[in-house]
Design a protein around this motif. Structure first.
Motif, PDB file in Angstrom:
ATOM      1  N   ASP A 175       0.840  -1.188   0.000  1.00 20.94           N
ATOM      2  CA  ASP A 175       0.000   0.000   0.000  1.00 20.94           C
ATOM      3  C   ASP A 175       0.881   1.247   0.000  1.00 20.94           C
ATOM      4  O   ASP A 175       1.945   1.268   0.641  1.00 20.94           O
ATOM      5  CB  ASP A 175      -0.907   0.011   1.234  1.00 20.94           C
ATOM      6  N   PRO A 176       0.465   2.297  -0.693  1.00 27.69           N
ATOM      7  CA  PRO A 176       1.282   3.520  -0.709  1.00 27.69           C
ATOM      8  C   PRO A 176       1.290   4.193   0.654  1.00 27.69           C
ATOM      9  O   PRO A 176       0.328   4.116   1.421  1.00 27.69           O
ATOM     10  CB  PRO A 176       0.598   4.383  -1.772  1.00 27.69           C
TER      11      PRO A 176
ATOM     12  N   PRO B 283       1.307   7.447   3.227  1.00 20.29           N
ATOM     13  CA  PRO B 283       0.526   8.712   3.184  1.00 20.29           C
ATOM     14  C   PRO B 283       1.240   9.826   2.434  1.00 20.29           C
ATOM     15  O   PRO B 283       0.608  10.595   1.706  1.00 20.29           O
ATOM     16  CB  PRO B 283       0.341   9.040   4.678  1.00 20.29           C
TER      17      PRO B 283
ATOM     18  N   GLU C 188       3.206   9.495  -0.069  1.00 19.22           N
ATOM     19  CA  GLU C 188       3.107   9.230  -1.499  1.00 19.22           C
ATOM     20  C   GLU C 188       1.737   9.606  -2.038  1.00 19.22           C
ATOM     21  O   GLU C 188       1.606  10.095  -3.161  1.00 19.22           O
ATOM     22  CB  GLU C 188       3.411   7.758  -1.766  1.00 19.22           C
ATOM     23  N   ILE C 189       0.695   9.349  -1.239  1.00 24.39           N
ATOM     24  CA  ILE C 189      -0.656   9.716  -1.674  1.00 24.39           C
ATOM     25  C   ILE C 189      -0.785  11.229  -1.782  1.00 24.39           C
ATOM     26  O   ILE C 189      -1.374  11.761  -2.723  1.00 24.39           O
ATOM     27  CB  ILE C 189      -1.693   9.137  -0.701  1.00 24.39           C
ATOM     28  N   GLU C 190      -0.216  11.952  -0.823  1.00 26.48           N
ATOM     29  CA  GLU C 190      -0.299  13.409  -0.860  1.00 26.48           C
ATOM     30  C   GLU C 190       0.467  13.995  -2.034  1.00 26.48           C
ATOM     31  O   GLU C 190       0.113  15.049  -2.553  1.00 26.48           O
ATOM     32  CB  GLU C 190       0.242  13.975   0.454  1.00 26.48           C
TER      33      GLU C 190
ATOM     34  N   ARG D 209       0.497  12.809  -4.970  1.00 28.01           N
ATOM     35  CA  ARG D 209      -0.235  12.503  -6.202  1.00 28.01           C
ATOM     36  C   ARG D 209       0.714  11.877  -7.237  1.00 28.01           C
ATOM     37  O   ARG D 209       0.742  12.244  -8.405  1.00 28.01           O
ATOM     38  CB  ARG D 209      -0.895  13.761  -6.764  1.00 28.01           C
TER      39      ARG D 209
ATOM     40  N   GLY E 128       0.595   9.034  -8.567  1.00 25.68           N
ATOM     41  CA  GLY E 128      -0.080   8.260  -9.598  1.00 25.68           C
ATOM     42  C   GLY E 128      -0.367   9.044 -10.852  1.00 25.68           C
ATOM     43  O   GLY E 128      -0.554   8.472 -11.932  1.00 25.68           O
TER      44      GLY E 128
END
Length: 221
Positions: free
Chosen positions: A65-66, A68, A70-72, A74, A76
């Motif tokens: 799972d990425p 946090p 990495e999600i912030e 963006r 992807g």
């Protein structure tokens, strides 16, 4: 008196240094071993715990799972293949296929024959064929000659040609000449010249096995 004492001391020193037995030390025999090579060290390398767990079925290997952060970021949207990518499956068109894989199509009698320059380009995709104009009318035909071992081999080749073209709906003119030579000519009579069907059939005939029908080569000792 002094000389006697000095002589006694000298004798004792000599006796203690040369004649007194020394205790023997019994050490275990050990063979000399060279330094362990690098390859031996690597052979005992242990996989990380995460890799061992994945191999043993305790986790998913190669996926996580990425974080946090990495999600912030963006991330992807900055790489190829993220979830919003549109994937298309491209089916090869008929011109992209090899001639031998294409199927003959009906030819209208109202259409013109194939142009000479286009026929010259397609001629490079077939083996052993040539363009001929037998009657001098300018109507080109495809022609191919097979020199075989004997009359029986010529008949066998005609049978193999028939097995190939019987489902094409487009047939060549076949001639058995000189008892060991087969001549095939292809053209489309409906338009009085060449069409794509002629080259498709020629490519299919190129795939016929003829090595067992060819004349045997003489071997000189």
């Amino acid at each position: 008196m002094v000389c006697a004492i000095s002589s006694l001391n000298s004798a004792m020193a000599t006796t203690s240094s040369t004649h007194l037995p020394l205790p023997l030390l019994h050490l275990p025999h050990r063979r000399f071993s060279p330094p362990t090579p690098r390859t031996t060290v690597l052979r005992h390398w242990r996989r990380p715990a995460t890799v061992r767990a994945a191999i043993q079925g305790d986790g998913d290997f190669g996926a996580r799972d990425p974080f946090p952060a990495e999600i912030e970021s963006r991330f992807g949207e900055k790489v190829l293949g993220f979830s919003d990518t549109e994937h298309k499956i491209l089916i090869p068109s008929i011109p992209a296929l090899a001639l031998s894989q294409q199927q003959c199509a009906p030819v209208s009698s109202l259409g013109p024959p194939m142009a000479d320059d286009e026929a010259q380009k397609l001629l490079k995709k077939v083996v052993g064929w040539r363009l001929v104009d037998n009657d001098g009318s300018g109507r080109l035909k495809l022609q191919c000659l097979w020199k075989l071992r004997d009359f029986e081999c010529g008949v066998e080749l005609i049978k193999r040609i028939y097995e190939v073209v019987q489902d094409c709906g487009h047939f060549p003119d076949l001639h058995l000449e000189h008892s060991n030579q087969v001549r095939a000519e292809l053209w489309t009579s409906a338009i009085g010249g060449l069409s794509m069907n002629d080259f498709i059939v020629a490519a299919k005939l190129d795939e016929i096995r003829t090595s067992d029908l060819a004349p045997r080569k003489r071997v000189w000792a």
